[in-house]
Write an enzyme that holds these catalytic residues in place. Sequence first.
Site, PDB file in Angstrom:
ATOM      1  N   GLU A  88       0.841  -1.201   0.000  1.00 54.42           N
ATOM      2  CA  GLU A  88       0.000   0.000   0.000  1.00 54.42           C
ATOM      3  C   GLU A  88       0.878   1.255   0.000  1.00 54.42           C
ATOM      4  OE1 GLU A  88      -3.114   2.039  -0.713  1.00 54.42           O
ATOM      5  OE2 GLU A  88      -3.512  -0.068  -0.270  1.00 54.42           O
ATOM      6  N   GLU A  95       1.820   6.244  -7.214  1.00 55.65           N
ATOM      7  CA  GLU A  95       0.787   7.198  -7.641  1.00 55.65           C
ATOM      8  C   GLU A  95       1.292   8.632  -7.547  1.00 55.65           C
ATOM      9  OE1 GLU A  95      -2.754   6.401  -5.395  1.00 55.65           O
ATOM     10  OE2 GLU A  95      -3.306   4.700  -6.657  1.00 55.65           O
TER      11      GLU A  95
END
Length: 141
Positions: A88, A95
């Site tokens: 994560e 991103e």
Amino acid sequence: MNTHPTQQEKTGEAPNTLLDRNIVRSQSLLTAFYVAARGILYCIIHERNMKIHLGCALIVLIAGFIVSLSMWEWCVCLVCIALVCALECMNTALEACVDLATARYHKLARIAKDAAAGSVLVAAFFSLIIGLLIFVPHILH
């Protein structure tokens, strides 16, 4: 070693020479741990999915104490928790890099983001399966 900040460090500019990059890399071990913790904390505060993963992890930890997991079962559960949380964090980092590289839509940016999110999904799915394999026999007995 020179302890005075470079011009790039003062202004926040990215290093642009090999010498400047070596100065940035020579940070102390304590500083390395600090910036790593800062990244993890960013994910915990700003990423909804990290909060979900940590909530699930807390449930697993509490349930593990209730059913008295063996040492190996604890190890497997902790590795699954660490894997999902680490992925994560990597997804968040990727991103951010993609968003920094381009503000407009690009097919390759979408592929990078989707693949990174997919890696978290794969780890979370198989962690769920592993959790069921560990906990269901304890619950049934």
